[in-house]
Design an enzyme around this catalytic site. Structure first.
Site, PDB file in Angstrom:
ATOM      1  N   GLY A  63       7.581   0.935  -0.536  1.00 17.24           N
ATOM      2  CA  GLY A  63       6.756   0.391   0.535  1.00 17.24           C
ATOM      3  C   GLY A  63       5.810  -0.666  -0.001  1.00 17.24           C
ATOM      4  CB  SER A  64       2.524  -1.721   1.259  1.00 13.17           C
ATOM      5  OG  SER A  64       3.018  -1.742   2.576  1.00 13.17           O
ATOM      6  CB  THR A  65       3.065   0.567  -4.018  1.00 15.52           C
ATOM      7  OG1 THR A  65       4.451   0.906  -3.945  1.00 15.52           O
ATOM      8  CG2 THR A  65       2.248   1.680  -3.394  1.00 15.52           C
TER       9      THR A  65
END
Lengths: 463, 500
Positions: free
Chosen positions: B221-223
């Site tokens: 995801g956004s990591t």
């Protein structure tokens, strides 16, 4: 016996971490016992082969020591008190040794001349057949152990009558063949360059032998069947001096084995057991053989035990023979091999070889044909039995259930083999007895003609 | 009749000769094979004759021995039960060992070359003290906090993992995997009971035997935006460089438009790089990724440790626990050209991008350590049976994906995430905390995974801890907030401030 005592001491040192003050008791008991037997022999068979008793005593003593070592290990593991000298498998073995040696002594006392045995040859033949057949006709609950119907079970006791049948059958074969040997070796038909004797001459012997083999097949005891087969072929060969018997025997044997293997692969049924053993022998370490019930587990564990022992062994009492199933019976050699190593086993092997070759030497030296055949047959059978079981557990040949003579736990085997030794002693006494009837005989005195074998009218003496 | 008898004697001699030859083969030539065969239970017995070395942390034994009365003289005991199970593993009687028990097996059992001198002296003194001891780098407080927080997470996630490492050395401070197992029944000397327990655990649909921190990969995801940001900064972008954004973005040649998680996230057509990361702007990073190109994104990910197949965590000079490779996926069309839609999706950590929890922690640690990624390790020290140090971990640089300037910019941007953006739950009093949240869609209809990667600096400006927390399928949306909260608590405990 010093070796046996030392063995016991080492076992205790390794198992308890100390040597108990009574470690020498079993060895001392055995010493007294064997000394007693020796005295009997000195008295009733003064010329008997002096090598036999010490060699057998050593093997027997080590067997008792090893079985006791297993008991001790088990009682330590279970935190039970160490069993008494006549308790446990080792204790029972000690007791059986006692019985067996006494029986051997009685045999020596009763049978003063081995030729008298020939008088009862047909009776013995019949007794042999009956002994072999009893377990086959008994219900499984009274005769079956681990799938093989070989026993007569009476409460806590069980005997393997087949062990004794061996002795009876040898006597019968020997007697019959001696009577018929001229006919057998002379009156024959030549076929394909091989001499075949007439059917009617061989009839009784083949009948007896086939019956015992058939019974053994039903009792699922391939090892003993093989033993009887070898015994039969060899006595026949020795009696007739015809190599053709060996050729016929070997062809029949290997043909039969191969046929049984093929049948086992194709139809299973009564041959499946044989097929299983062959596949297990061919690749014991394959996981499908190893994990299968009745597969190579015990063979592999035996081999691993032997391998772990290596050249010198781990020392008596310091190995883990408990990993090998049936280490008390069929696999005792593998269990001992772990602890006494290649060198120890080689010594044991040489002891066996000594006994067998001494037996054959007796057969060579004895002057009557009956004695020759009995001694030769017994000695050869003993050697063959050692080969079959040791070859089996070391992976040389497919495994067949057999006791290791004088080592394995079991009264029947001990008694039968001690009786065998008593027979050999008796014959060796006759063989080594000076022909003139006493040590004082001087050269120049004409030799007396050897006593005629009872009933052997066709006998021709060929020293 | 003597001639055949003599021949029979020869036959017996030959047969015995064969026996003797075969016995030599078995006991001489094949002896070593048989002695060390897997089927040979005696090897096991020998292993249990002397006490196995202790695995310990902070003076406390985590894997110890209890003397027994049986054939196997020592029973392995794990007093902390589930707490350290994913790290230590177990040493069962009949099946292969796992974890540190496996990777340090030689040392623990005393068979290691490093203990040769001890073995020689034991031979003379007759006093075999057993195997060497292994001291772990784990901080018990951080481990306990991580375990407690992940297993009792406030959102009811049923699976998860967390890793905390010291950014400047790579020493693992905590590593948990949830659900987990109690290793004690597996090492029972009752091998049938142990096998039954293993079978039960192995067939459990929640897979408690897995070490989810190392061996499992998930969409990050956004990591993953931290990596895209790093790629942009290296390409000359600055924190304040404006990148295109908007409420939706459809990549060239693709179907589904990419949206932001909330309508109020970067609705304008332009947003600075720092704002994009702070608010986790999907449309911004999808377009940034397409602008940078597939090669740049993939190369950057590799520079940070993606695609590395052979990383182990354990002893820096020897084996350790294997770490699964994180992957970006090919982002390519069947003809080999860039699949722009896949690139856009991948740039926000979706599509085929997969990452381990360990890789997340390494990314945060790299930023906190000024761009130098230290090789993670678990074994701090090896001690001989008489507690002489045999080995001390000397930290190694694994790779340096970015220079200090980029690292400093990234650090500022990640601090902004925690102070102003999506990662507020990770804040700790008295520490400067930076990080990045991630909420990853995985299967259709399944709840999102919640991620947080982050780091904490103490008041002296030293990086004290870098963490990655990963919760699988968190019910009820905003999955990453809980991960951020837990990460904050773990870092606080690792810094020696809390966890009591």
């Amino acid at each position: 016996m010093a070796i046996v005592a030392l063995y016991g001491a080492t076992v205790e040192a390794n198992q308890f971490g100390e040597i108990t003050p009574t470690f020498w008791v079993p060895a001392a008991l055995l010493s007294v016992l064997f000394l007693g037997l020796h005295l009997v022999v000195r008295y009733v068979a003064p010329y008997a082969d002096p090598v036999l008793i010490p060699a057998v005593a050593l093997i027997n003593g080590l067997g008792v020591g090893f079985l006791r070592r297993l008991d001790v290990a088990k009682s330590i593991a279970d935190k039970d008190p160490v069993p008494g000298y006549f308790a446990g498998a080792g204790g029972r073995q000690l007791a059986w040794t006692l019985v067996a040696v006494v029986l051997a002594a009685i045999l020596l006392l009763v049978v003063r001349d081995h030729k008298t045995v020939s008088r009862y040859a047909y009776t013995l033949g019949l007794v042999g057949i009956v002994l072999v057949m009893i377990p086959a006709v008994l219900p499984g609950s009274l005769s079956e152990v681990n799938g093989a119907k070989l026993w007569i079970k009476m409460g806590a006791f069980s005997i393997q009558p087949g062990e004794f049948a061996k002795l009876a059958l040898v006597s019968f074969f020997a007697y019959y063949l001696v009577r018929k040997r001229e006919v057998l070796s002379l009156a024959s038909r030549r076929f394909l360059g091989i001499d075949f004797p007439r059917g009617r001459d061989l009839g009784p012997v083949v009948t007896v032998w086939l019956l015992s083999l058939l019974v053994l097949v039903f009792e699922k005891d391939l090892g003993t069947a093989l033993l009887y087969f070898g015994l039969f072929v060899v006595t026949l060969y020795v009696a007739t001096e015809r190599a053709s018997w060996l050729i016929i025997g070997l062809v029949m044997f290997f043909g039969g084995v191969y046929l049984a293997y093929l049948l086992g692969a194709a139809v299973g049924g009564p041959f499946a057991n044989f097929y299983d053993r062959a596949t297990v022998w061919l690749d014991p370490f394959a996981s499908e053989n190893y994990e299968r019930v009745g597969g190579s587990y015990q063979l592999v564990q035996g081999l691993l035990g032997l391998g772990t022992g290596g050249l010198f062994g781990t020392g008596p009492g310091a190995g883990s023979p408990g990993f090998v199933p049936e280490v008390r019976n069929d696999f005792i050699f593998a269990g001992m091999g772990e602890e006494i190593g290649l060198f120890g086993l080689s010594a044991l092997l040489i002891c066996y070889l000594l006994i067998v070759e001494r037996g054959l030497r007796t057969a060579l030296a004895v002057r009557d044909s009956f004695g020759k055949l009995v001694a030769g047959g017994l000695a050869f059978t003993l050697g063959l039995q050692v080969f079959v079981i040791l070859g089996g557990i070391t992976g040389l040949i497919p495994l067949t259930g057999q006791t290791t003579p004088f080592l394995s736990a079991g009264g029947s085997s001990l008694m039968a083999n001690w009786l065998l030794i008593a027979m050999l002693l008796r014959i060796s006494d006759a063989a080594r007895r000076p022909t003139t009837g006493g040590p004082a005989a001087s050269p120049g005195v004409p030799k007396q003609p050897p006593a005629q074998l009872h009933g052997a009218m066709t006998e021709v003496i060929r020293p | 009749m003597n001639a055949p008898l003599r021949k029979a004697g020869v036959v017996i001699l030959v047969l015995f000769g064969l026996l003797f030859a075969n016995l030599n083969w078995v006991q001489g030539y094949k002896a070593d094979d048989y002695r060390t065969s897997d089927y040979n239970g005696r090897v096991r017995v020998a292993e249990y004759q002397v006490p196995r070395g202790v695995i310990e942390v902070g003076g406390q034994g985590l894997a110890i021995n209890k003397a027994t009365e049986g054939t196997l003289k020592f029973l392995r005991v794990y007093p902390e039960k589930k707490l350290y199970a994913p790290i230590i593993g177990y040493k069962p009687v009949n099946i292969a060992e796992v974890g540190i028990e496996r990777s340090e097996n030689e040392f623990l059992s005393g068979a290691s070359d490093k203990l040769f001198a001890d073995r020689v002296s034991a031979m003379f003194t007759g006093d075999n003290a057993g195997g060497g001891n292994v001291v772990l780098s784990v901080k018990p407080k951080a481990q306990e906090t991580a375990y407690k927080q992940v297993t009792n997470n406030e959102r009811g996630a049923k699976k998860g993992s967390a890793v905390a490492i010291d950014p400047s050395t790579g020493a693992v401070q905590a590593m948990v995997s949830f659900p987990t197992f109690d290793p004690n029944p597996l090492v029972s000397h009752d091998t049938e009971a142990a096998a039954a327990e293993y079978k039960k655990l192995n067939e459990d649909k929640d897979k408690p035997l897995l070490n989810r921190a190392l061996s499992e990969t998930y969409p990050p995801g956004s990591t993953f935006k931290v990596l895209v940001s790093a790629a942009a900064l290296q390409e000359g972008y600055e924190k304040s460089t404006e990148i295109p954004a908007g409420s939706t973005y459809t990549a060239p040649g693709s179907g589904a438009p990419i949206k932001n998680s909330e309508a109020e996230t970067c609705p304008g057509s332009k947003v600075t790089l720092e704002e994009a990361l702070t608010d986790s702007c999907n449309t911004g990073f999808a377009q940034l990724g397409v602008e940078l190109g597939r090669d740049k994104v993939m190369k950057t990910a590799q520079a940070w440790g993606f695609e590395q197949e052979d990383l182990t965590v354990g002893n820096l000079e020897g084996p350790g626990l294997p770490v699964a490779a994180s992957h970006t996926g090919a982002m390519a069309n069947p003809d080999g050209s860039t699949d722009q839609a896949a690139l856009a999706q991948s740039s926000i950590g979706q599509k085929d991008v997969r990452m381990t929890t360990m890789q997340g922690a390494l990314m945060a640690a790299t930023v906190a350590n000024g761009g130098r990624q230290m090789r993670p390790y678990l074994v701090q020290q090896l001690l001989s049976p008489d507690r002489r140090p045999i080995y001390n971990a000397s930290p190694q640089t694994l790779r340096t994906p970015i220079d200090g300037d980029v690292a400093s910019d990234l650090k500022d941007m990640m601090v902004s995430v925690v102070e102003n953006g999506t990662g507020k739950a990770a804040q700790i009093d008295g520490f400067q905390v930076g990080g990045k949240t991630g909420t990853a869609q995985n299967a259709v209809g399944a709840d999102d995974h919640g991620w947080f990667i982050g780091f904490a600096f103490n008041d002296k400006g030293e990086a004290v801890s870098a963490v990655c927390v990963m919760l699988e399928n968190v019910p009820g949306g905003h999955a990453s907030a809980e991960a951020a909260r837990i990460a904050g608590l773990i870092m606080k405990a690792a810094a020696g401030r809390g966890g009591d």
